[in-house]
Every structure is written in C-alpha cells, then in structure tokens.
Motif scaffolding. Structure first.
Motif, PDB file in Angstrom:
ATOM      1  N   PHE A  30      -0.426  -6.751   7.722  1.00 46.17           N
ATOM      2  CA  PHE A  30      -0.223  -5.322   7.953  1.00 46.17           C
ATOM      3  C   PHE A  30      -0.490  -4.462   6.726  1.00 46.17           C
ATOM      4  O   PHE A  30      -0.663  -3.257   6.838  1.00 46.17           O
ATOM      5  N   ALA A  31      -0.495  -5.070   5.554  1.00 45.22           N
ATOM      6  CA  ALA A  31      -0.751  -4.319   4.322  1.00 45.22           C
ATOM      7  C   ALA A  31      -1.287  -5.252   3.246  1.00 45.22           C
ATOM      8  O   ALA A  31      -0.842  -6.389   3.125  1.00 45.22           O
ATOM      9  N   ASP A  32      -2.240  -4.728   2.469  1.00 45.48           N
ATOM     10  CA  ASP A  32      -2.841  -5.525   1.401  1.00 45.48           C
ATOM     11  C   ASP A  32      -2.103  -5.368   0.074  1.00 45.48           C
ATOM     12  O   ASP A  32      -2.317  -6.143  -0.846  1.00 45.48           O
ATOM     13  N   ASP A  33      -1.264  -4.344  -0.014  1.00 43.30           N
ATOM     14  CA  ASP A  33      -0.663  -3.998  -1.303  1.00 43.30           C
ATOM     15  C   ASP A  33       0.789  -4.458  -1.463  1.00 43.30           C
ATOM     16  O   ASP A  33       1.540  -3.891  -2.235  1.00 43.30           O
ATOM     17  N   ILE A  34       1.195  -5.504  -0.742  1.00 39.98           N
ATOM     18  CA  ILE A  34       2.560  -6.020  -0.887  1.00 39.98           C
ATOM     19  C   ILE A  34       2.623  -6.879  -2.145  1.00 39.98           C
ATOM     20  O   ILE A  34       1.886  -7.842  -2.281  1.00 39.98           O
TER      21      ILE A  34
END
Length: 95
Positions: A30-34
């Motif tokens: 859901f997100a690449d920046d975790i």
C-alpha cells in the motif's frame, strides 16, 4: 522494514511475533515509503473478554500513523489495527 515488538508484562510467543511481522510486511503493497513499525502489546484487566490491546506506530515519510485496538486475542487486535492502517495508507497515497 524495521519492526520492533514490545510486550508489556508478558513474553510474546515466537508465533505471535511471526504473525505480526507477516501482517506488517503486507502493508508494503500500500505504500513504498514505510520505514518501520513499533508494536506494543499489553493485557488490560485480566480475566475479562476483550482485554488484549495492540497499538502500532507506523513510520512513513510525513506524519507517522498510530492505531490502537482491543480484541479477544492479540491476533484479532493486530488484524483490526492493520485494517485501519491500510485505509490510512491508501488515503496517504492519494494525497
């Protein structure tokens, strides 16, 4: 993703830790920046139903996401937290 799990006043089983890792790793879709996650587990009011509390602080670029849920088991509480985090990450991605 850097995942830290803290169990307050009890020892978390290896099974529970693996369950948490597996669920959190799925959030990468859901997100690449975790960057990381902090999970705190605690038992509130022993001998009562719905006494397992899980809180997750998810570190992403921008403001961190924090969710706290209570369930009959830690797995249930983690699942509830993950559902909320998925929605927050989808909104974050759209913004």
């Amino acid at each position: 993703m850097d995942i830290r799990i803290q169990a307050l006043h009890f020892e978390a089983t290896v099974q529970l830790k693996e369950f948490i890792h597996k669920k959190l790793e799925k959030l990468n879709r859901f997100a690449d920046d975790i960057q990381g996650a902090e999970v705190i587990l605690k038992v509130t009011k022993p001998e009562v139903s719905n006494n397992k509390e899980a809180s997750i602080k998810l570190k992403v670029s921008g403001p961190d996401f924090y969710v706290e849920k209570i369930g009959n088991s830690f797995e249930e509480a983690i699942d509830l937290c993950i559902d909320v985090l998925k929605r927050k990450l989808e909104k974050h991605k759209e913004a």
